[in-house]
Scaffold this motif. Structure first.
Motif, PDB file in Angstrom:
ATOM      1  N   VAL A   1       0.280  -0.838   7.830  1.00  0.00           N
ATOM      2  CA  VAL A   1       0.397  -1.698   6.638  1.00  0.00           C
ATOM      3  C   VAL A   1       1.484  -1.264   5.641  1.00  0.00           C
ATOM      4  O   VAL A   1       2.273  -2.100   5.184  1.00  0.00           O
ATOM      5  CB  VAL A   1      -0.976  -1.859   5.935  1.00  0.00           C
ATOM      6  N   PRO A   2       1.582   0.018   5.293  1.00  0.00           N
ATOM      7  CA  PRO A   2       2.634   0.380   4.327  1.00  0.00           C
ATOM      8  C   PRO A   2       4.036   0.035   4.836  1.00  0.00           C
ATOM      9  O   PRO A   2       4.951  -0.185   4.053  1.00  0.00           O
ATOM     10  CB  PRO A   2       2.464   1.890   4.166  1.00  0.00           C
TER      11      PRO A   2
ATOM     12  N   TYR B   1      -2.652   6.488  10.628  1.00  0.00           N
ATOM     13  CA  TYR B   1      -2.780   5.528  11.737  1.00  0.00           C
ATOM     14  C   TYR B   1      -2.254   4.144  11.388  1.00  0.00           C
ATOM     15  O   TYR B   1      -2.177   3.273  12.239  1.00  0.00           O
ATOM     16  CB  TYR B   1      -4.265   5.386  12.135  1.00  0.00           C
ATOM     17  N   CYS B   2      -1.909   3.904  10.118  1.00  0.00           N
ATOM     18  CA  CYS B   2      -1.844   2.527   9.626  1.00  0.00           C
ATOM     19  C   CYS B   2      -0.424   1.986   9.460  1.00  0.00           C
ATOM     20  O   CYS B   2       0.449   2.612   8.864  1.00  0.00           O
ATOM     21  CB  CYS B   2      -2.591   2.444   8.300  1.00  0.00           C
TER      22      CYS B   2
ATOM     23  N   GLN C   1      -4.901  -4.195  -0.613  1.00  0.00           N
ATOM     24  CA  GLN C   1      -5.163  -3.163   0.399  1.00  0.00           C
ATOM     25  C   GLN C   1      -5.987  -2.047  -0.198  1.00  0.00           C
ATOM     26  O   GLN C   1      -6.673  -1.321   0.506  1.00  0.00           O
ATOM     27  CB  GLN C   1      -3.846  -2.580   0.932  1.00  0.00           C
TER      28      GLN C   1
ATOM     29  N   ASN D   1      -0.582   4.352   0.535  1.00  0.00           N
ATOM     30  CA  ASN D   1      -1.413   5.472   0.993  1.00  0.00           C
ATOM     31  C   ASN D   1      -0.950   6.130   2.290  1.00  0.00           C
ATOM     32  O   ASN D   1      -1.239   7.300   2.506  1.00  0.00           O
ATOM     33  CB  ASN D   1      -2.860   5.017   1.138  1.00  0.00           C
ATOM     34  N   PHE D   2      -0.286   5.399   3.126  1.00  0.00           N
ATOM     35  CA  PHE D   2       0.188   5.978   4.385  1.00  0.00           C
ATOM     36  C   PHE D   2      -0.889   6.760   5.125  1.00  0.00           C
ATOM     37  O   PHE D   2      -0.690   7.921   5.484  1.00  0.00           O
ATOM     38  CB  PHE D   2       1.438   6.850   4.160  1.00  0.00           C
ATOM     39  N   CYS D   3      -2.034   6.147   5.328  1.00  0.00           N
ATOM     40  CA  CYS D   3      -3.005   6.725   6.256  1.00  0.00           C
ATOM     41  C   CYS D   3      -2.254   6.849   7.577  1.00  0.00           C
ATOM     42  O   CYS D   3      -1.486   5.949   7.935  1.00  0.00           O
ATOM     43  CB  CYS D   3      -4.228   5.819   6.409  1.00  0.00           C
TER      44      CYS D   3
ATOM     45  N   CYS E   1       0.847  -1.193   0.000  1.00  0.00           N
ATOM     46  CA  CYS E   1       0.000   0.000   0.000  1.00  0.00           C
ATOM     47  C   CYS E   1       0.880   1.240   0.000  1.00  0.00           C
ATOM     48  O   CYS E   1       1.891   1.282   0.697  1.00  0.00           O
ATOM     49  CB  CYS E   1      -0.900   0.009   1.234  1.00  0.00           C
TER      50      CYS E   1
HETATM   51 FE1  SF4 Z   1      -4.718   3.349   4.465  1.00  0.00          FE
HETATM   52 FE2  SF4 Z   1      -3.677   1.228   5.716  1.00  0.00          FE
HETATM   53 FE3  SF4 Z   1      -5.735   0.853   4.022  1.00  0.00          FE
HETATM   54 FE4  SF4 Z   1      -3.291   1.514   3.083  1.00  0.00          FE
HETATM   55  S1  SF4 Z   1      -3.841  -0.368   4.144  1.00  0.00           S
HETATM   56  S2  SF4 Z   1      -5.303   2.447   2.469  1.00  0.00           S
HETATM   57  S3  SF4 Z   1      -2.514   2.895   4.691  1.00  0.00           S
HETATM   58  S4  SF4 Z   1      -5.797   2.018   5.941  1.00  0.00           S
END
Ligand code: SF4
Ligand code: 5AD
Length: 416
Positions: free
Chosen positions: A148-149, A145-146, A183, A141-143, A139
């Motif tokens: 995952v990246p 809070y996340c 993702q 996107n680097f939200c 991913c």
């Molecule tokens: Fe956002 Fe995490 Fe979903 Fe990627 S995986 S879109 S960073 S919430």
């Protein structure tokens, strides 16, 4: 995604001559496939890992592996807490399992894997009717809070012909439904975009339902909505995480859309696909979320009327921006907001489920109901669980049922 990773691990190990066992005392290799999306999952894992230590004392030959996002994130540090661990590998390095039996696998494998999208792995699937198919990894996107990246690395799409072949083979084995995994599936891009991929896969004979998770609101194009509406196999359901009803909080979350952008997309989805069911994710108590922001989320739930949501208390994750943000919301406030969100959504879900009482629905039968062995269960195209009395129909076939009762978490049907 994590469950499907486990299916891939089993697929690789099966090729190496391993068989699966439910009994840890019998195992030569025990793998913990971990999740680190929220802290609770991490804590649960470390206590499990501690418990397995005595087993290793009894049977020193057993090898223990830690896989998944905690492995990626904690890496070598796991050995400090649990020296009985033999292998640590992240979600981009499942392929090392092919060398475990021969003893050639490295003890720690955490590197970014540039080949992840092109070197396909076998999978041993747990369900004979519905299959997960990865279409993209990682991913970008680097939200805020996340995690995952940081654990799954950069976004990489599999070549469309690889995905097509996998789905074609699944159809040949009798699978009826595929769920495309990523993702952020709607930013899929190879020689075709995501809508193009759906158009390709809709042509695979034998596959009767196509689903996908997860979609990101910022990348939901009109082209994709039209593809969903035109393609007969693509089901009328989208999981579209909103996260918060407050545009201020969405900005802090780095989500790339405002609440009104989101509402516009939902309106477009419902205009073009009137029967679509929409589900979502909500985070309660993000840092800086004040009472009025929370009320905006409550308003959003009332206005949008999701078919269902997953809601979570904000959990600070290492390395993420949100973990360093000020104005943390106290634990009791997070819990109170989460309860309010869940209670409200239960009322909405029940109302929506009741509103389809009396309608006829096509159900793909998945097997026996978990709660009542006298009944079968399956799902509507809109992804709602339906239970009904056994009447000669069997797993993997379709039934046309009349919905006689809508409950909060399932529907009751009878053969029409
Ligand atoms: Fe956002 Fe995490 Fe979903 Fe990627 S995986 S879109 S960073 S919430
Ligand atoms: N805290 C709480 N919820 C989170 N999610 C992801 N990261 C966090 C976190 N740090 C939720 C989001 C996402 C879902 C898969 O998990 O709502 O959509």
């Amino acid at each position: 995604m994590n469950v499907h990773d486990s299916e891939k691990m089993l697929g690789i190990l099966e090729k190496e001559g391993y068989t699966e066992t439910d009994n840890a005392l019998e195992a030569d290799l025990i793998i913990f496939n971990t999740c680190s999306i929220r802290e609770k999952a991490s804590q649960k894992f470390f206590s499990e890992l501690g418990r397995i230590r005595s087993l290793k004392r009894k049977r020193p030959g057993v090898r223990i592996a830690v896989a998944g996002c905690i492995a990626q994130h904690e890496g070598r540090k796991i050995l400090g807490r649990a020296p009985h661990v033999d292998f640590i590998f992240g979600p981009q390095n499942l392929h090392i399992l092919k060398d475990v039996a021969s003893g050639r696998a490295p003890s720690i494998s955490l590197d970014e894997n540039p080949y992840i999208a092109t070197r396909d792995l076998p999978a041993k699937r747990g369900d004979p009717v519905r299959a997960w198919v990865t279409i993209m990894y990682g991913c970008n996107n680097f939200c805020s809070y996340c995690i995952v990246p940081f654990t799954r690395g950069r976004e990489r799409s599999r070549p469309s012909r690889h995905i097509y072949s996998e789905v074609y083979e699944l159809a040949a084995k009798g699978y009826k439904e595929v769920t495309l995994l990523g993702q952020n599936v709607n930013s899929y891009l190879s020689d075709v975009n995501f809508a193009g991929l759906l158009r390709m896969l809709n042509r695979v004979e034998g596959i009767q339902r196509i689903r996908f998770v997860t979609s990101h609101p910022k990348d939901l194009s009109v082209d994709l909505i039209h593809a969903m509406s035109e393609l007969d196999k693509v089901c009328e359901h989208i999981h579209l995480p909103l996260q918060s009803g407050s545009s201020d909080v969405l900005k802090l979350m780095n989500r790339g859309y405002t609440y009104s952008d989101y509402v516009e997309r939902v309106a477009e989805l419902r205009r073009i696909i009137p029967d679509i069911s929409i589900t979502s994710d909500i985070i309660a108590g993000f840092p800086g979320e004040i009472h009025s922001d929370h009320l905006l989320t409550i308003e959003a739930l009332k206005n949008i009327e999701f078919d269902g949501i997953f809601a979570f208390k904000f959990s600070p994750r290492p390395r993420t921006k949100a973990a360093l943000m000020r104005n943390e919301v106290p634990e009791e406030t997070k819990a109170a907001r989460l309860s309010e969100i869940l209670a409200l959504q239960d009322v909405i879900t029940l109302r929506k489920n009741r509103s389809i009482e009396g309608t006829l629905q096509e159900i793909l039968i998945e097997g026996e109901s978990e709660t009542d062995p006298e009944k079968l269960m399956g799902r509507t195209r809109t992804n709602k669980i339906v239970t009904f009395s056994k009447n000669g129909t069997s797993q993997g076939t379709f039934a046309r049922l009349q919905i006689v009762k809508g409950r909060t978490h399932s529907l009751e049907g009878i053969a029409s």
